[in-house]
Design an enzyme around this catalytic site. Structure first.
Site, PDB file in Angstrom:
ATOM      1  N   ASP A   2     -28.237   7.968  17.242  1.00 58.17           N
ATOM      2  CA  ASP A   2     -27.434   8.695  18.217  1.00 58.17           C
ATOM      3  C   ASP A   2     -27.947  10.127  18.381  1.00 58.17           C
ATOM      4  OD1 ASP A   2     -24.921   8.609  19.829  1.00 58.17           O
ATOM      5  OD2 ASP A   2     -24.329  10.232  18.491  1.00 58.17           O
ATOM      6  N   GLU A  25     -31.980   7.377  20.726  1.00 58.10           N
ATOM      7  CA  GLU A  25     -31.269   7.754  21.937  1.00 58.10           C
ATOM      8  C   GLU A  25     -31.703   9.190  22.224  1.00 58.10           C
ATOM      9  OE1 GLU A  25     -27.060   8.817  23.991  1.00 58.10           O
ATOM     10  OE2 GLU A  25     -27.560   9.497  21.994  1.00 58.10           O
TER      11      GLU A  25
HETATM   12  C1  NOJ Z   1     -24.235   9.141  22.515  1.00 57.73           C
HETATM   13  C2  NOJ Z   1     -23.300   7.988  22.421  1.00 57.73           C
HETATM   14  O1  NOJ Z   1     -23.891   6.880  23.030  1.00 57.73           O
HETATM   15  C3  NOJ Z   1     -22.043   8.445  23.097  1.00 57.73           C
HETATM   16  O2  NOJ Z   1     -21.157   7.379  23.316  1.00 57.73           O
HETATM   17  C4  NOJ Z   1     -21.428   9.553  22.291  1.00 57.73           C
HETATM   18  O3  NOJ Z   1     -20.324  10.061  22.986  1.00 57.73           O
HETATM   19  C5  NOJ Z   1     -22.429  10.680  22.061  1.00 57.73           C
HETATM   20  N1  NOJ Z   1     -23.733  10.220  21.725  1.00 57.73           N
HETATM   21  C6  NOJ Z   1     -21.961  11.589  20.951  1.00 57.73           C
HETATM   22  O4  NOJ Z   1     -22.084  10.929  19.725  1.00 57.73           O
END
Ligand code: NOJ
Ligand code: CA
Length: 533
Positions: free
Chosen positions: A213, A272
């Protein structure tokens, strides 16, 4: 039926390429996938019960979104204990059982790790608050004095409002997301050690990898300088920001890679990382760093031949390309592409494009059903922190997180024996898994066929492509050995000469019988696959 499904060995049987390079990875947003105990919230037992469906769909792996103990200020991306399961989702035994079943079925499992921030209910943050300014526990987070009554700098939270919150003793802490998600300080050795321990904890349990993440956000420019403007940041901005995509993050991934490589069986990590372009993205997947990074430029691309070709070309420069159309943070692509019939037609064509491209593809739960974004959720059910944080101007991401409809005529369509955590549209009776299973023209049938062909055809998955000439508005490429894909993204039907047999098509493609060469009519906004030679 499920029990008799022929299970292929988990190792890539086709060639020597590691499994992940050509994998189709299915994203399970746990809360909305399947509810095992009737409380209206999806859980690990529910997900486990649906693994045979995923096996039959034909994906290679499953990515589970966070299931850790959490106050759920941001759907579980606010973690209080990285080594356990929230009671709402089950317990560690449920996790182990899910993992064992998945492996038995030949499915790999990757899990979400959330290293940029903890929950504000994490023991570390409680300690940091209790300790007061100057306390060692504050060094695990990013605490600073303000500028008079103002925050330390002008950074804004991704969810709206300032990225700093003041605590009663006067200091401020940084949170790129909600105030309930304080950012960790990745310059701190203890923070680093804690996360390598967390990775090992799950690797020892047998997970096949991690989705990281906010992988581009963990390191901040230590100057914490103003960015000099107000307004919320868009994640795919071209702007260079002092809190995203700092070179220092790569050092973390080099360390993580050595940990992953020390385990048998190709354990992977996918970033991500919302970065400005393919060149910056490529840095996350250098050979000694992560295996994959989500390709948000593909997700962000309009349904337009020239734009899609440009994104595909740029993405192919990346060592291990990935393709993604939807996830739990963006509007579902059926709706993004225009909704209704047009949205469905384009989504069908985009699926065949994505699954024909070299590399790995990510499928978000429900996209195989053609689920649209739910745009009319009532205000009072909205749970995304973005809604309140934006002063109720941004409705947020709940519309793509509505539970999956499995069967039956009435909500909650087999998702739960209870009331689902978000209401499901009454009109979804016709698009449940059950309803689409018997329909050869359904989106589900298209995904099943395409995934079966992708598994069987030696040209698909990892590899290369070669562009072929086609009429304007058409993307056409071949892949060796013996495969052609064409996507007519234009508004009119086209004729294409392809000397091959049709494998599958997203719409009514047909062969003209009155020609000597094999000429196919491909309708507007339609894609097709052929086997050739
Ligand atoms: C990316 C995640 O996919 C999302 O759902 C989240 O709100 C943010 N990162 C913060 O962790
Ligand atoms: Ca449940």
């Amino acid at each position: 039926m499920h029990a008799s499904t022929a299970v292929q060995p988990i190792a890539a049987a086709r060639d020597e390429s590691p499994w992940w390079r050509g994998a189709v990875i299915y994203q399970v947003y746990v809360r909305s996938f399947a509810d095992g105990n009737g409380d209206g919230i999806g859980d690990l037992a529910g997900a486990r019960s649906r693994l045979p469906y995923l096996r039959e769909l034909g994906v290679d792996a499953v990515w589970l979104t966070p299931f850790y103990p959490s106050p759920m200020a941001d759907g579980g991306y606010d973690v209080t204990d990285y080594r356990d399961v929230d009671p709402v989702f089950g317990d560690l035994a449920d996790f182990d059982a899910l993992l064992a079943d998945a492996h038995e079925l030949g499915l790999r499992v990757i899990i979400d790790v959330v290293p940029n921030h903890t929950s504000d209910a994490h023991a570390w943050f409680a300690e940091a608050l209790a300790g007061g300014p100057g306390n060692r526990a504050r060094e695990r987070y990013i605490f600073r004095p303000g500028k008079g009554d103002e925050p330390p700098n002008d950074w804004e939270s991704i969810f709206g409002g300032p990225a700093w919150t003041q605590v009663p003793d006067g200091e401020w802490y940084l949170h790129l997301f909600a105030p309930e998600q304080p950012d960790l300080n990745w310059q701190d050795a203890e923070v680093r050690a804690e996360f390598t321990g967390i990775l090992r904890f799950w690797l020892d349990r047998g997970v096949d990898g991690f989705r990281i993440d906010v992988a581009h956000g963990m390191v901040k420019d230590p100057a914490l300088a103003d960015v000099g403007r107000t307004g919320q940041v868009s994640l795919l901005t071209k702007e260079r920001l002092p809190y995203f995509d700092q070179d220092g993050v790569h050092e973390i991934y080099r360390e993580w890679r050595t940990i992953l490589d020390a385990y048998p069986g190709h354990r992977i990590a996918v970033a991500e990382a919302w970065v400005p372009d393919a060149e910056r993205l490529a840095r996350y997947v250098r050979p000694d760093e992560l295996h994959q990074a989500f390709n948000f430029h593909f997700l962000d691309c309009a349904f337009d031949a020239a734009a899609m070709r440009r994104v595909v070309e740029e993405s192919l420069a990346i060592e291990a390309p990935t393709w993604v159309l939807s996830n739990h943070d963006v509007q579902r692509h059926v709706t993004r592409y225009g909704g209704g019939y047009v949205g469905q037609r384009r989504a069908r064509a985009a699926a065949l494009l994505m699954l024909a491209l070299p590399g790995s593809a990510y499928v978000y739960q429900g996209e195989e059903l053609g689920l649209p974004e739910v745009l009319d959720l009532p205000d009072e059910v909205l749970q995304d922190p973005m809604w309140e944080r934006s002063g109720r101007t941004e409705r947020g991401r709940d519309g793509c997180r509505v539970p999956v409809p499995w069967s039956g005529e009435q909500a909650p369509f087999g998702f739960s024996a209870g009331e689902p955590w978000l209401p499901m549209p009454a009109s979804w009776g016709g698009i449940t898994v059950e309803a689409q299973s018997g329909e050869p023209g359904s989106m589900l049938a298209l995904y099943r066929t395409a995934l079966r062909v992708r598994r069987d055809h030696p040209a698909l998955g990892d590899g290369a492509l070669r562009w072929l000439d086609g009429p304007s508005g058409v993307l056409i490429f071949d892949r060796g050995p013996g495969f052609v894909c064409a996507v007519n993204a234009g508004p009119d039907e086209v004729e294409l000469a392809v000397d091959g047999e049709l494998l599958c098509a997203s719409g009514p493609v047909y062969l003209l019988s009155d020609r000597r060469s094999r000429t196919w009519v491909v309708p507007a906004e339609t894609a097709a696959w052929w086997t050739v030679g």
